[in-house]
Design an enzyme around this catalytic site. Structure first.
Site, PDB file in Angstrom:
ATOM      1  CE1 TYR A  48      -3.135  -2.931   0.329  1.00 35.30           C
ATOM      2  CE2 TYR A  48      -3.585  -2.294   2.594  1.00 35.30           C
ATOM      3  CZ  TYR A  48      -3.821  -3.115   1.518  1.00 35.30           C
ATOM      4  OH  TYR A  48      -4.734  -4.122   1.636  1.00 35.30           O
ATOM      5  CG  HIS A 106      -1.452  -8.526   0.440  1.00 34.98           C
ATOM      6  ND1 HIS A 106      -0.953  -7.247   0.361  1.00 34.98           N
ATOM      7  CD2 HIS A 106      -2.763  -8.400   0.130  1.00 34.98           C
ATOM      8  CE1 HIS A 106      -1.919  -6.404   0.028  1.00 34.98           C
ATOM      9  NE2 HIS A 106      -3.026  -7.088  -0.128  1.00 34.98           N
TER      10      HIS A 106
END
Length: 287
Positions: A48, A106
């Protein structure tokens, strides 16, 4: 704030703040505002590009580290036994903490790998996560975007059970089978993109229920996710919307209205699928 209890006894806020895409605009201000709005559970990831911003917001709050539940995730090119330790150290340095409350894988699969290859990588990665937990560096191990067949592999090799599975979940795309399967194995579900990245703005049923319950459309959508037994992870820029997204516990959708939302046609799907849209490279990765 309501809480969910994880299978290792830890408690986690029933609404978290999602840091995806928060590197756009004034991320620092947005995350400071989120802390001031009352958020104590933050979900970020190396992908991110927001770990540093989050760390500064938390350290500048003046609140003890123990007041926060900080969760981050490793990306696909950070997986593997040695790579996991290196990725974890980078994340700690960026956030400015000496431990994480939860650390997640993830994405379950890397592009161009066979099932045997990615299972081997998952096994090596998970072994490293278990060692980090044994050392007290992480309090809980989690998964993200794991479908039942991915989860089965982890459960077949783990010594320490994962506590959460993070899935795309929102009105129009609830992944009922994947969520129910993970719950049956004792995992709590976290919902990423619970507002479908703005894709619910024209939903007529949400608009109708918003007026009926005298709340915003977003609050109806988040309440629906919560009543489905998942933790929504919304993101908002303004303090007004941040607080609004947390305020979903003083009303309850009726059984009829819940059923109506649960049976809407599929809509708002991001197009991301861990077996069909396997990423090949990171984007927005923080060094």
């Amino acid at each position: 704030m309501e809480y969910f209890e994880l299978n290792n006894g830890l408690k986690i806020s029933a609404v978290g703040f999602g840091c995806y895409d928060a590197a756009k605009g004034d991320s620092q201000k947005m995350l400071i505002t989120a802390v001031e709005s009352g958020y104590r559970f933050f979900d970020t990831a190396s992908l991110y590009g927001t770990e540093r911003f989050l760390g500064k917001a938390l350290s500048g709050s003046g609140l003890p580290r123990s007041n926060f539940f900080i969760q981050s995730k490793m990306w696909i090119d950070e997986m593997g036994y040695n790579q996991t330790f290196q990725a974890f150290d980078r994340t700690l340095n960026r956030i400015g903490t000496d431990y994480l409350d939860a650390y997640l894988i993830h994405w379950p699969r890397q592009n161009g790998t066979s099932a045997d290859e990615w299972n081997a990588t998952l096994s090596e990665t998970y072994k490293a996560l278990e060692e980090l937990q044994t050392k007290g560096k992480i309090k809980a191990i989690g998964l993200s975007n794991f479908l039942p067949h991915h989860l089965d592999h982890i459960l077949s090799i783990c010594n320490v059970k994962p506590v959460v599975n993070q899935l795309e979940m929102h009105v129009g795309y609830m992944q009922d089978y994947a969520a129910s399967y993970a719950k049956s194995k004792g995992l709590v579900i976290e919902a990423w993109s619970p507002l479908a990245r703005g894709g619910l703005a024209d939903n007529q049923l949400l608009s109708e229920l918003s007026k009926e319950y005298n709340v915003s459309m977003g609050q109806v959508a988040l309440r629906f996710v919560y009543q489905s037994g998942a933790i929504p992870l919304p993101k908002a820029q303004s303090m007004e919307h941040q607080k609004e997204n947390m305020n979903i516990f003083d009303f309850e959708l009726s059984s009829e209205d819940f059923h109506r939302l649960a049976t809407l046609p599929q809509s708002g799907w991001s197009g991301e699928h861990p077996d069909l849209s396997i990423p090949t490279a990171r984007s927005n990765f923080e060094q």
